[in-house]
Every structure is written in C-alpha cells, then in structure tokens.
Design a protein around this motif. Structure first.
Motif, PDB file in Angstrom:
ATOM      1  N   ARG A   1      16.458  19.941-104.141  1.00 40.39           N
ATOM      2  CA  ARG A   1      14.988  19.901-104.038  1.00 40.39           C
ATOM      3  C   ARG A   1      14.455  21.297-103.754  1.00 40.39           C
ATOM      4  NH1 ARG A   1      11.911  18.982 -99.547  1.00 40.39           N
ATOM      5  NH2 ARG A   1       9.790  18.322 -99.956  1.00 40.39           N
ATOM      6  N   ASP A   2      15.086  21.990-102.812  1.00 41.06           N
ATOM      7  CA  ASP A   2      14.674  23.360-102.498  1.00 41.06           C
ATOM      8  C   ASP A   2      14.815  24.263-103.707  1.00 41.06           C
ATOM      9  OD1 ASP A   2      13.911  22.897 -99.863  1.00 41.06           O
ATOM     10  OD2 ASP A   2      15.854  23.500 -99.034  1.00 41.06           O
ATOM     11  N   GLY A   3      15.862  24.083-104.483  1.00 42.60           N
ATOM     12  CA  GLY A   3      16.057  24.895-105.685  1.00 42.60           C
ATOM     13  C   GLY A   3      14.937  24.698-106.685  1.00 42.60           C
ATOM     14  N   LEU A   4      14.530  23.459-106.884  1.00 44.45           N
ATOM     15  CA  LEU A   4      13.426  23.174-107.806  1.00 44.45           C
ATOM     16  C   LEU A   4      12.099  23.728-107.282  1.00 44.45           C
ATOM     17  CD1 LEU A   4      14.299  19.493-108.810  1.00 44.45           C
ATOM     18  CD2 LEU A   4      14.514  21.545-110.229  1.00 44.45           C
ATOM     19  N   LEU A   5      11.861  23.546-105.992  1.00 45.92           N
ATOM     20  CA  LEU A   5      10.627  24.064-105.394  1.00 45.92           C
ATOM     21  C   LEU A   5      10.589  25.584-105.442  1.00 45.92           C
ATOM     22  CD1 LEU A   5      10.355  21.681-102.317  1.00 45.92           C
ATOM     23  CD2 LEU A   5       8.757  21.812-104.253  1.00 45.92           C
TER      24      LEU A   5
END
Length: 125
Positions: A7-11
């Motif tokens: 999720r952090d990677g996408l954000l």
C-alpha cells in the motif's frame, strides 16, 4: 488484503506522480505572476498538490518515519493553505516552493522508492 508495504509503495508512486505534475504545471511559467493569471494551470497545480498531500497522509507512520528527510509538515501546510485559503494563496510562495523545493523532494522520494523496490526484488522486504 494488501500488505502495508505494498500500500505504501502504491501511495508513494502516486505521491511522486502528483508532485511531478504540479512541477510540470508550474514550470511552464517564467514567473509566479504568469502562473497566477492562468486559471487552468493554477488550478491544476493546486489540485495536484492537494492530491499529493492526500497520498502522503495515507502513508503508514513507519513509511513517513523512514523518509524523515521529507518535509511532511510543510507539504501538509501548503495543502492546507490551498484548500482552506485558496483565495489568499501567495502565488509567489507557491511558485518558489514548487520550483525550488519540489525537485529535491521528488528526488528523495524516488530514491526511497528505488530502495524499496530493491528490497522487494531481493526478497528482504
């Protein structure tokens, strides 16, 4: 369910994209006065900054802590001025912030993103 790191990677990718788009919108102009006179570009840059902060706000605490050299508070402050005081935005300050401060922030975020990718490729993350 998506892992926090995914999720952090996408954000993070979205955050970088929005900051880059804001820079692209603003860098078309030689001066803040020119940006202030172009409603579409001014509004586009403002919306991109707002969206960037929304992505930043949704990052996990651990991701923001790992990127402690990113000026999170200042990014939030810029977003708050745009959202809550849009009619009073100092376009000189916004112009200078985007033109001077965004490139190193984008570089820092790209470096962090590359580091995260390498960890994932090595199976360590």
């Amino acid at each position: 369910m998506m892992k926090e790191s995914e999720r952090d990677g996408l954000l993070l990718a979205e955050l970088i994209e929005h900051l880059g788009y804001a820079y692209d919108d603003v860098s078309e102009f030689a001066a803040a006065e020119d940006l202030a006179l172009d409603r579409k570009s001014r509004n586009s840059a403002a919306k991109e900054i707002e969206q960037a902060q929304e992505c930043a706000a949704r990052l996990s605490d651990s991701a923001r802590t790992a990127m402690a050299d990113v000026p999170w508070r200042e990014l939030r402050g810029l977003r708050n001025v745009i959202v809550h005081e849009y009619g009073d935005v100092d376009w000189d300050v916004l112009y200078d912030t985007v033109m001077i401060d965004f490139p190193p922030v984008i570089d820092t975020l790209n470096t962090y993103q590359e580091h995260v990718r390498c960890l994932g490729a090595d199976g360590a993350g």
